[in-house]
Design an enzyme around this catalytic site. Structure first.
Site, PDB file in Angstrom:
ATOM      1  N   SER A  80      -5.849  -2.940   4.650  1.00  0.00           N
ATOM      2  CA  SER A  80      -6.281  -1.864   5.427  1.00  0.00           C
ATOM      3  C   SER A  80      -4.849  -2.118   6.602  1.00  0.00           C
ATOM      4  CB  SER A  80      -7.115  -1.169   6.053  1.00  0.00           C
ATOM      5  OG  SER A  80      -7.109  -0.054   6.030  1.00  0.00           O
ATOM      6  N   LEU A  84       0.809  -1.187   0.118  1.00  0.00           N
ATOM      7  CA  LEU A  84      -0.090  -0.338  -0.120  1.00  0.00           C
ATOM      8  C   LEU A  84       1.030   1.563   0.062  1.00  0.00           C
ATOM      9  CD1 LEU A  84      -2.752  -0.514   2.572  1.00  0.00           C
ATOM     10  CD2 LEU A  84      -3.230  -1.109   0.002  1.00  0.00           C
ATOM     11  N   LYS A  93      -9.277   5.126   8.999  1.00  0.00           N
ATOM     12  CA  LYS A  93     -11.102   4.355   7.991  1.00  0.00           C
ATOM     13  C   LYS A  93     -11.483   5.536   7.482  1.00  0.00           C
ATOM     14  CE  LYS A  93     -11.039   1.082   7.581  1.00  0.00           C
ATOM     15  NZ  LYS A  93     -10.392   0.167   6.147  1.00  0.00           N
ATOM     16  N   TYR A 138     -18.652   7.931  14.789  1.00  0.00           N
ATOM     17  CA  TYR A 138     -17.333   8.021  16.176  1.00  0.00           C
ATOM     18  C   TYR A 138     -17.291   9.788  16.199  1.00  0.00           C
ATOM     19  CZ  TYR A 138     -16.087   3.240  17.238  1.00  0.00           C
ATOM     20  OH  TYR A 138     -16.366   1.904  17.748  1.00  0.00           O
TER      21      TYR A 138
END
Length: 342
Positions: free
Chosen positions: A85, A64, A161, A132
């Site tokens: 991820s 990545l 994220k 959140y």
């Protein structure tokens, strides 16, 4: 059946996506950071019952954090499931250790997919990008909600994220071209483990079974079976209704750690003899957090009551997940069967 690229093939969700793609007859290509991990992936697929279908799986080395390998990985693919991820069990030294590979990795995959003429990318985001850093609300969270990435107290994972998904949608608006994007936002992912490389969320059940946690903190969260997360990825990959949409993947109402522990105790009998069913007082969790940065991450969520709805995925894509109970017990049974509870 076309060729589908699944990024991060050694991961928990990715391995189940590969299993379902192979079962559906697709040619599958997957990326690993090092080709030496190919044997581990094949072992997990064998554990999952892939059999000779795994002959339709090819591996490409890609990271990545680097451009190399991504054009070759995307070439000739019809769809891409971008699952990879970073999600460590511990706390990174700096949040950029998660944010940079998550955000830049998503953009690398989207660029490679666009340039290769891929029809659609399905990005694995998270409920972390939805619920959140926001004021409490009585209504369940849904796909219209976005985590406030600037809020104090967010974990590095939650921020990574959120920023990665935002960057993906921004890329599509600016330079996506003919490429299509759909996003899957799972809550905590449980379900059958295929080997020792499993999701960080599984660690909760593993530690409860092992009796290595003294009790149950006042935490509540959603959960979903990994097989249903993979199924939702495949639906989002092919259904025209998924274009440009995000889908919250949750099995049902959120559960507390105490409810999970009680279920394990009730259903597994003697095999759950070490599972604690004592509610930890908040002050004791805060005391433990002084010395343990992993515990410190959960402090902002202590005592919070949240919920989320899967109505959109059910309505648009016909998704029908297993129950919370089935997901928890499948996790426990697989951990015990593979000897992963010490």
């Amino acid at each position: 059946m076309g060729t589908v690229l699944v990024t991060g093939g050694s991961g928990f969700i990715a391995s189940h996506c590969i299993l379902q793609l192979l079962a559906a007859g697709h040619q599958v290509r997957t990326t690993v950071r090092n080709l030496r991990r190919a044997g581990e992936v094949r072992a997990m697929l064998k554990q999952g019952g892939a059999g000779e279908a795994s002959n339709r799986l090819a591996f490409i080395a890609a990271d990545l954090q680097a451009d190399a390998g991504w054009p070759e990985a995307a070439a000739g693919c019809d769809q891409v499931l971008h699952v990879a991820s970073p999600f460590p069990v511990g706390v990174p030294r700096h949040e950029d250790e998660l944010i940079v590979p998550a955000r830049d990795g998503a953009l690398r995959v989207l660029r490679a997919a666009r340039d290769a003429g891929v029809r659609r990318v399905v990005l694995t985001s998270s409920y972390a990008a939805i619920g959140y850093g926001l004021p409490a609300q009585a209504a369940p969270f849904d796909e219209t909600n976005w985590t406030d990435a600037t809020a104090a107290g967010l974990s590095a994972y939650t921020r990574s994220k959120t920023l990665a998904e935002r960057a993906a949608w921004d890329f599509m608006a600016r330079e996506g071209g003919a490429l299509e994007l759909a996003v899957v936002n799972p809550v905590a992912v449980f379900g059958p483990v295929l080997g020792p490389d499993y999701a960080a969320s599984i660690v909760l059940v593993q530690r409860l079974l092992a009796g290595t946690v003294p009790g149950c903190p006042r935490l509540q969260f959603g959960l979903v079976d990994v097989r249903d997360v993979a199924d939702l990825h495949l639906r989002a990959m092919t259904d025209p209704a998924a274009k440009g949409e995000r889908f919250l993947a949750s099995a049902g109402d959120f559960l507390s750690v105490l409810e999970i522990a009680t279920l394990l105790k009730r259903q597994l009998g003697a095999r759950a003899r070490r599972v604690p069913t004592w509610q930890l007082p908040d002050w004791l969790v805060r005391l433990a957090a002084i010395a343990d940065p992993t515990v410190r991450q959960v402090l902002p969520e202590l005592g919070k009551v949240k919920n989320a709805t899967n109505a959109k995925a059910r309505r648009l894509l016909g998704w029908s997940p297993r129950s919370n109970e089935d997901a928890i017990l499948a996790t426990a049974e697989s951990l015990l069967a593979l000897g992963l509870v010490k």
